[in-house]
Design a protein around this motif. Structure first.
Motif, short mmCIF file in Angstrom:
data_model
loop_
_atom_site.label_atom_id
_atom_site.label_comp_id
_atom_site.label_asym_id
_atom_site.label_seq_id
_atom_site.Cartn_x
_atom_site.Cartn_y
_atom_site.Cartn_z
N ARG A 87 53.01 46.27 44.13
CA ARG A 87 51.77 45.63 44.11
C ARG A 87 50.89 46.38 43.00
NH1 ARG A 87 47.03 44.74 48.46
NH2 ARG A 87 46.06 46.55 47.32
N ARG A 88 50.89 45.59 42.04
CA ARG A 88 50.10 46.32 40.68
C ARG A 88 48.87 45.39 40.55
NH1 ARG A 88 52.66 50.33 41.30
NH2 ARG A 88 54.85 50.46 40.42
N ALA A 89 48.05 46.23 39.77
CA ALA A 89 46.33 45.80 39.63
C ALA A 89 46.47 45.00 38.24
CB ALA A 89 45.54 46.52 39.60
N ASP A 90 45.91 43.66 38.23
CA ASP A 90 45.73 43.07 37.04
C ASP A 90 44.24 43.14 36.70
OD1 ASP A 90 45.45 41.07 34.91
OD2 ASP A 90 46.15 39.67 35.76
N LEU A 91 43.87 44.12 35.65
CA LEU A 91 42.71 44.42 35.41
C LEU A 91 41.56 43.25 34.88
CD1 LEU A 91 43.44 48.12 34.12
CD2 LEU A 91 42.51 47.48 36.30
N ILE A 92 42.41 42.52 34.11
CA ILE A 92 41.49 41.53 33.36
C ILE A 92 41.12 40.41 34.52
CG2 ILE A 92 41.82 39.50 31.69
CD1 ILE A 92 43.64 41.28 30.34
N ARG A 93 42.05 39.94 35.47
CA ARG A 93 41.53 38.89 36.36
C ARG A 93 40.93 39.53 37.57
NH1 ARG A 93 47.04 36.68 35.21
NH2 ARG A 93 46.53 35.08 33.19
N ARG A 94 41.12 40.94 37.96
CA ARG A 94 40.67 41.72 39.00
C ARG A 94 41.32 41.14 40.32
NH1 ARG A 94 34.96 44.10 37.83
NH2 ARG A 94 34.98 44.03 35.57
N THR A 95 42.65 40.91 40.06
CA THR A 95 43.60 40.70 41.22
C THR A 95 44.73 41.53 41.13
OG1 THR A 95 44.83 38.96 39.91
CG2 THR A 95 42.77 38.02 41.07
N TYR A 96 45.65 41.43 42.14
CA TYR A 96 46.80 42.09 42.27
C TYR A 96 47.96 41.16 41.71
CZ TYR A 96 44.23 45.83 44.32
OH TYR A 96 43.47 47.18 44.41
N ILE A 97 49.17 41.71 41.46
CA ILE A 97 50.20 40.94 41.11
C ILE A 97 51.32 41.61 41.97
CG2 ILE A 97 51.85 40.23 39.18
CD1 ILE A 97 49.62 40.66 37.32
N ILE A 98 52.15 40.80 42.54
CA ILE A 98 53.41 41.25 42.98
C ILE A 98 54.37 41.59 42.04
CG2 ILE A 98 55.03 41.12 45.09
CD1 ILE A 98 52.20 41.78 45.79
N VAL A 99 55.12 42.76 41.78
CA VAL A 99 56.25 42.76 40.80
C VAL A 99 57.50 42.88 41.78
CG1 VAL A 99 57.23 44.16 39.19
CG2 VAL A 99 54.71 44.32 39.26
#
Length: 90
Positions: free
Chosen positions: A59-71
């Motif tokens: 689980r990585r942070a998407d700093l632009i959208r302020r959400t998390y992305i599942i890699v």
């Protein structure tokens, strides 16, 4: 040392022409790639083992959208140097 320089050095040491050494080196690299791609580890004694390793999902942070992305999990190439090679470079 780059591939071209390696080919020149091996050709000088062995007496073979550079195109012969290049053909052998390219063929060796391609065979290693194909074997590893088919999930077969390649071990060259005294040098290294080439294999695939599983990288877990994360689980990585998407700093632009302020959400998390599942890699997703995936396989990545891995090279483990032999103990002899490792000790020689110390």
């Amino acid at each position: 040392m780059r591939k071209r320089e390696l080919i020149k050095e091996v050709a000088k040491d062995t007496g073979y022409q550079e195109y012969v050494i290049k053909t052998i080196l390219d063929s060796t690299i391609n065979e290693i790639k194909e074997a590893v791609a088919n999930n077969n580890p390649v071990t060259i004694n005294g040098f290294a083992t080439f294999s695939l390793k599983l990288r877990n999902a994360a689980r990585r942070a998407d700093l632009i959208r302020r959400t998390y992305i599942i890699v997703p999990a995936r396989k990545v190439p891995h090279v483990k140097l032999s103990r002899q090679w490792f000790n020689a470079t110390k």
